[in-house]
Design an enzyme around this catalytic site. Structure first.
Site, PDB file in Angstrom:
ATOM      1  N   ASP A  28      22.763  16.554 -13.242  1.00  0.00           N
ATOM      2  CA  ASP A  28      22.681  15.236 -13.875  1.00  0.00           C
ATOM      3  C   ASP A  28      24.068  14.794 -14.342  1.00  0.00           C
ATOM      4  O   ASP A  28      24.904  15.631 -14.690  1.00  0.00           O
ATOM      5  CB  ASP A  28      21.711  15.339 -15.067  1.00  0.00           C
ATOM      6  CG  ASP A  28      21.259  13.974 -15.560  1.00  0.00           C
ATOM      7  OD1 ASP A  28      21.475  12.970 -14.845  1.00  0.00           O
ATOM      8  OD2 ASP A  28      20.698  13.910 -16.664  1.00  0.00           O
ATOM      9  N   ARG A  41      28.756   3.818  -9.219  1.00  0.00           N
ATOM     10  CA  ARG A  41      27.953   5.042  -9.369  1.00  0.00           C
ATOM     11  C   ARG A  41      28.037   5.955  -8.148  1.00  0.00           C
ATOM     12  O   ARG A  41      28.043   7.172  -8.272  1.00  0.00           O
ATOM     13  CB  ARG A  41      26.498   4.672  -9.659  1.00  0.00           C
ATOM     14  CG  ARG A  41      26.294   4.059 -11.032  1.00  0.00           C
ATOM     15  CD  ARG A  41      24.844   3.618 -11.211  1.00  0.00           C
ATOM     16  NE  ARG A  41      23.926   4.727 -10.994  1.00  0.00           N
ATOM     17  CZ  ARG A  41      23.594   5.619 -11.938  1.00  0.00           C
ATOM     18  NH1 ARG A  41      24.088   5.516 -13.154  1.00  0.00           N
ATOM     19  NH2 ARG A  41      22.761   6.588 -11.664  1.00  0.00           N
ATOM     20  N   HIS A  45      28.318  10.167  -7.218  1.00  0.00           N
ATOM     21  CA  HIS A  45      27.492  10.991  -6.323  1.00  0.00           C
ATOM     22  C   HIS A  45      28.376  11.726  -5.312  1.00  0.00           C
ATOM     23  O   HIS A  45      28.110  12.864  -4.968  1.00  0.00           O
ATOM     24  CB  HIS A  45      26.448  10.131  -5.606  1.00  0.00           C
ATOM     25  CG  HIS A  45      25.425   9.536  -6.548  1.00  0.00           C
ATOM     26  ND1 HIS A  45      24.812  10.282  -7.528  1.00  0.00           N
ATOM     27  CD2 HIS A  45      24.926   8.278  -6.661  1.00  0.00           C
ATOM     28  CE1 HIS A  45      23.969   9.508  -8.203  1.00  0.00           C
ATOM     29  NE2 HIS A  45      24.027   8.281  -7.701  1.00  0.00           N
ATOM     30  N   SER A  73      14.623  12.942  -6.744  1.00  0.00           N
ATOM     31  CA  SER A  73      13.253  13.065  -7.242  1.00  0.00           C
ATOM     32  C   SER A  73      12.426  11.890  -6.750  1.00  0.00           C
ATOM     33  O   SER A  73      12.971  10.853  -6.355  1.00  0.00           O
ATOM     34  CB  SER A  73      13.250  13.109  -8.765  1.00  0.00           C
ATOM     35  OG  SER A  73      13.490  11.822  -9.282  1.00  0.00           O
ATOM     36  N   THR A  74      11.118  12.044  -6.826  1.00  0.00           N
ATOM     37  CA  THR A  74      10.242  10.944  -6.402  1.00  0.00           C
ATOM     38  C   THR A  74      10.479   9.712  -7.286  1.00  0.00           C
ATOM     39  O   THR A  74      10.305   8.588  -6.842  1.00  0.00           O
ATOM     40  CB  THR A  74       8.756  11.386  -6.453  1.00  0.00           C
ATOM     41  OG1 THR A  74       8.540  12.107  -7.657  1.00  0.00           O
ATOM     42  CG2 THR A  74       8.413  12.287  -5.293  1.00  0.00           C
ATOM     43  N   GLU A  75      10.919   9.943  -8.522  1.00  0.00           N
ATOM     44  CA  GLU A  75      11.191   8.815  -9.440  1.00  0.00           C
ATOM     45  C   GLU A  75      12.496   8.090  -9.063  1.00  0.00           C
ATOM     46  O   GLU A  75      12.701   6.939  -9.438  1.00  0.00           O
ATOM     47  CB  GLU A  75      11.314   9.299 -10.892  1.00  0.00           C
ATOM     48  CG  GLU A  75      10.013   9.755 -11.526  1.00  0.00           C
ATOM     49  CD  GLU A  75       9.552  11.135 -11.078  1.00  0.00           C
ATOM     50  OE1 GLU A  75      10.413  11.956 -10.674  1.00  0.00           O
ATOM     51  OE2 GLU A  75       8.334  11.381 -11.082  1.00  0.00           O
ATOM     52  N   TRP A  77      13.347   6.750  -6.434  1.00  0.00           N
ATOM     53  CA  TRP A  77      13.133   5.569  -5.590  1.00  0.00           C
ATOM     54  C   TRP A  77      13.232   4.285  -6.394  1.00  0.00           C
ATOM     55  O   TRP A  77      13.482   3.219  -5.843  1.00  0.00           O
ATOM     56  CB  TRP A  77      11.751   5.614  -4.928  1.00  0.00           C
ATOM     57  CG  TRP A  77      11.614   6.666  -3.883  1.00  0.00           C
ATOM     58  CD1 TRP A  77      10.904   7.826  -3.987  1.00  0.00           C
ATOM     59  CD2 TRP A  77      12.194   6.677  -2.568  1.00  0.00           C
ATOM     60  NE1 TRP A  77      11.012   8.548  -2.825  1.00  0.00           N
ATOM     61  CE2 TRP A  77      11.790   7.869  -1.936  1.00  0.00           C
ATOM     62  CE3 TRP A  77      13.013   5.792  -1.857  1.00  0.00           C
ATOM     63  CZ2 TRP A  77      12.181   8.208  -0.647  1.00  0.00           C
ATOM     64  CZ3 TRP A  77      13.394   6.134  -0.565  1.00  0.00           C
ATOM     65  CH2 TRP A  77      12.985   7.330   0.025  1.00  0.00           C
ATOM     66  N   ARG A  79      15.476   3.418  -8.435  1.00  0.00           N
ATOM     67  CA  ARG A  79      16.864   2.971  -8.672  1.00  0.00           C
ATOM     68  C   ARG A  79      17.156   1.766  -7.782  1.00  0.00           C
ATOM     69  O   ARG A  79      16.417   1.518  -6.829  1.00  0.00           O
ATOM     70  CB  ARG A  79      17.828   4.108  -8.332  1.00  0.00           C
ATOM     71  CG  ARG A  79      17.660   5.266  -9.278  1.00  0.00           C
ATOM     72  CD  ARG A  79      18.715   6.315  -9.053  1.00  0.00           C
ATOM     73  NE  ARG A  79      18.556   7.341 -10.072  1.00  0.00           N
ATOM     74  CZ  ARG A  79      19.522   8.089 -10.545  1.00  0.00           C
ATOM     75  NH1 ARG A  79      20.749   7.962 -10.080  1.00  0.00           N
ATOM     76  NH2 ARG A  79      19.293   8.992 -11.472  1.00  0.00           N
ATOM     77  N   LEU A 139      22.189  33.970   1.095  1.00  0.00           N
ATOM     78  CA  LEU A 139      21.751  33.008   0.078  1.00  0.00           C
ATOM     79  C   LEU A 139      20.835  31.931   0.678  1.00  0.00           C
ATOM     80  O   LEU A 139      21.145  31.372   1.735  1.00  0.00           O
ATOM     81  CB  LEU A 139      23.003  32.323  -0.517  1.00  0.00           C
ATOM     82  CG  LEU A 139      22.780  31.138  -1.444  1.00  0.00           C
ATOM     83  CD1 LEU A 139      22.181  31.596  -2.776  1.00  0.00           C
ATOM     84  CD2 LEU A 139      24.095  30.394  -1.701  1.00  0.00           C
ATOM     85  N   GLU A 215      14.468  30.999 -18.269  1.00  0.00           N
ATOM     86  CA  GLU A 215      15.420  30.729 -19.351  1.00  0.00           C
ATOM     87  C   GLU A 215      16.051  29.361 -19.105  1.00  0.00           C
ATOM     88  O   GLU A 215      16.426  29.040 -17.966  1.00  0.00           O
ATOM     89  CB  GLU A 215      16.524  31.796 -19.368  1.00  0.00           C
ATOM     90  CG  GLU A 215      16.045  33.171 -19.752  1.00  0.00           C
ATOM     91  CD  GLU A 215      15.587  33.262 -21.200  1.00  0.00           C
ATOM     92  OE1 GLU A 215      16.195  32.600 -22.070  1.00  0.00           O
ATOM     93  OE2 GLU A 215      14.608  33.978 -21.456  1.00  0.00           O
TER      94      GLU A 215
END
Ligand code: FPP
Length: 248
Positions: A28, A41, A45, A73-75, A77, A79, A139, A215
């Protein structure tokens, strides 16, 4: 000591103790990093992608088995449309550009999320890297892409309900293992450590089932500024904690 020496010394210290198997990160602060510099912005990124590359290398140096990165995230979209489409293209191009390095590191890419809902070109580009790296045994980077924790649970419950309907499973026999196995992360151990950058104290619909005993570590550092030393320091902090899993 130069910063590089300090980083190497820190890596050596944390590697001397057991390191987590799986670290998940909510990356974030890209937007704030950019606006703080008077930049658009998307510039944040782009820097975020560089940070992700650094962290994949650092995770490999640590000997981590799984690294999960919350990329979209699905949220997200909701933006502005231009940010969403630039972000999609940036993620697809960045993943594509990493293929040679993933192969050289024997690293594998997996995607968590409803990728059938992302633009076909973006999906194809990412699927290609997933396919090419599928037999790599080092990895594993899990990219949460068009991911939502509640959607993941709904998909899992639907799959289990279908098994019940087909007579393959009795409702009273549904176990935690069955739920875990029906998630996008089937066969991946739960994260030992979840890091969130840029100071927000939220889970934001991320890995809701999987983080039951994880944690948590929130750092004020914005994601584009998060470097290898920050990751090693987070591991050092993790190593100091006593995990009780609800016991005394
Ligand atoms: C958070 O910044 C980051 C995202 C929305 C995800 C995009 C992540 C990257 C581009 C990093 C690269 C990742 C990979 C897997 C290559 P934000 O826009 O939410 O920041 P803000 O909270 O400051 O607005």
């Amino acid at each position: 000591m130069t910063p590089t020496d300090r980083e190497a010394a820190l890596l050596e210290t944390v590697r001397a103790q057991p390191v987590p198997e799986h670290i998940a990160i909510i990356m974030d602060g890209n937007g704030r990093w950019a606006t703080g510099r008077g930049l658009p912005r998307i510039a944040g990124h782009r820097e975020g992608v560089k940070a992700a590359r650094t962290i994949v290398r650092a995770a490999d140096a640590l000997g981590l088995r799984f690294l999960t990165l919350y990329a979209f995230s699905t949220e997200n979209w909701s933006r502005p449309l231009d940010e969403v489409s630039m972000l999609m293209n940036l993620l697809e191009r960045s993943v594509h550009a990493e293929l040679p390095e993933f192969m050289a590191r024997n690293a594998r890419l997996r995607v968590l999320g409803q990728t059938h809902r992302v633009p076909a070109g973006v999906r194809r580009g990412i699927d290609h890297v997933v396919h090419e790296t599928r037999n790599n045994t080092g990895l594993t980077v899990l990219m949460a892409f068009n991911y939502g924790g509640r959607d993941e649970l709904l998909d899992a419950f639907r799959a289990l309900a279908r098994q019940v309907q087909a007579g393959e499973l009795k409702p009273e026999d549904i176990s935690e293992k069955d739920v875990s196995g029906a998630l996008y992360t089937a066969d991946v151990p739960d994260p030992d450590l979840l890091i969130r950058t840029s100071g927000e104290m939220r889970i934001s619909n991320f890995l809701l089932w999987q983080i039951a005993y994880t944690e948590l570590l929130v750092t004020p550092v914005l994601w584009p500024d998060f470097g290898a030393s920050d990751l090693y320091q987070a591991v050092a902090e993790f190593q100091k904690r006593t995990r009780r899993f609800g016991k005394v």
